[in-house]
Write an enzyme that holds these catalytic residues in place. Structure first.
Site, PDB file in Angstrom:
ATOM      1  N   GLU A  13       0.832  -1.201   0.000  1.00 24.76           N
ATOM      2  CA  GLU A  13       0.000   0.000   0.000  1.00 24.76           C
ATOM      3  C   GLU A  13       0.871   1.258   0.000  1.00 24.76           C
ATOM      4  OE1 GLU A  13      -2.092   1.146   3.816  1.00 24.76           O
ATOM      5  OE2 GLU A  13      -3.319  -0.329   2.804  1.00 24.76           O
ATOM      6  N   ASP A 200     -10.100 -10.616   6.842  1.00 24.75           N
ATOM      7  CA  ASP A 200     -10.424 -11.905   7.477  1.00 24.75           C
ATOM      8  C   ASP A 200     -11.586 -11.707   8.441  1.00 24.75           C
ATOM      9  OD1 ASP A 200      -7.767 -10.717   8.972  1.00 24.75           O
ATOM     10  OD2 ASP A 200      -9.240 -11.494  10.381  1.00 24.75           O
TER      11      ASP A 200
END
Ligand code: ADE
Length: 232
Positions: A13, A200
Site C-alpha cells: 500500500e 479476514d
C-alpha cells in the site's frame, strides 16, 4: 497550509502511494522512513509504521513534531466482527476504542483509559464523508460501512476472543493500530481518519484468509487515498 500524514500498515500500500507521489525528500528517523512530497496538490508525509499500538502512536507523534502534519489518515486491514461485513468491504471508523485496555479494579469501565476525559477516540466526520465519496468513485464495487473499530496488540484469530470483543464494545472490526493513532491525534488536536479493508473474519480462518486478501485490500485503500488527495 494543510500537511496530510498518511500511515499505511502494508508495504504494498505504501509502495503504491509512493509511486503516486511527487517525492521531494526521504527522511530516515527512529528506524522508519518518512516520504515527503505531494500527491496531486496535497502536501503529504507518508510512512509505514509497523505493527501495534506503540509503533502507530510514535509515528503519528513524529509526524506532528517533525513534519507539522495537520491531519492523519491511517489505512490498513482488519478482521470483521460483524456478519454483514465481508472480506473486501471497507470500514470507515466513526470512533475507536482499545479492546485490551482494562482498569476495572480501579472502577473504570473496560476499555476506558484511566483519567482520560473520553472513552472512545473520535475521528473526523468530514474525512469520513470524503473517504466514502472517494471510495464510491474509484472502487464502485466495494461496500463501505461506518462505525466503531477496536484495536489491541493482538491478532484476533479465535471465536472466544472475537465474541468477547464483540460483546464488550460492539465494534465493526478489529485491528492493531487505529485507536493508538486516533488517541495521538486527539491529544494533538488534529483530525484523524481510519480506513480499514476487511482481510479476514477474526476467527479460526483468519491466518489463512489474511495473506490472500491483504493485497487486494491494499490496492483498494491506496486508490481511495489517492482520490481523496485531489479533494482534500
Ligand atoms: N488485522 C487484520 N486482521 C486482523 C485480526 N484478525 N486481528 C487483528 N488485527 C488484524
Amino acid at each position: 497550509m494543510k500537511v496530510i500524514g498518511i500511515i499505511g500498515a502494508m508495504d504494498l500500500e505504501v509502495e503504491k502511494l509512493i509511486e503516486a507521489m511527487d517525492l521531494k525528500e526521504k527522511v530516515e528517523y527512529a528506524r522508519r522512513t518518512f516520504y515527503v512530497g505531494t500527491i496531486g496538490n496535497a502536501q503529504v508525509v507518508l510512512a509505514r509504521c509497523g505493527v501495534g499500538k506503540v509503533n502507530a502512536a510514535v509515528t503519528v507523534q513524529m509526524m506532528v513534531d517533525k513534519f507539522g502534519i495537520t491531519q492523519i489518515i491511517n489505512t490498513g486491514v482488519a478482521g470483521s466482527l460483524d456478519e454483514k461485513i465481508d472480506i473486501g468491504d471497507i470500514v470507515l471508523a466513526t470512533g475507536a476504542v482499545y479492546h485490551d485496555m482494562e482498569a476495572i479494579a480501579f472502577g473504570y469501565e473496560r476499555g476506558q483509559v484511566p483519567q482520560m476525559d473520553i472513552f472512545e477516540f473520535p475521528t473526523s466526520k468530514e474525512l469520513v464523508e470524503l473517504a466514502d465519496a472517494s471510495c464510491k468513485k474509484v472502487n464502485p464495487d466495494v461496500k463501505t460501512f461506518r462505525g466503531r473499530i477496536a484495536s489491541g496488540d493482538q491478532f484476533i484469530a479465535g471465536k472466544e476472543i472475537k465474541n468477547n470483543i464483540k460483546g464488550w464494545f460492539n465494534p465493526l472490526c478489529v485491528e492493531m493500530e487505529g485507536t493508538a493513532m486516533a488517541h495521538t491525534a486527539y491529544i494533538n488536536d488534529i483530525p484523524c481518519l481510519i480506513i480499514r479493508a476487511i482481510s479476514d473474519k477474526a476467527d479460526d480462518s483468519a491466518e489463512m484468509d489474511y495473506p490472500t486478501f491483504e493485497k487486494k485490500a491494499a490496492v483498494h485503500c491506496a486508490n481511495m487515498v489517492i482520490e481523496m488527495m485531489a479533494n482534500i
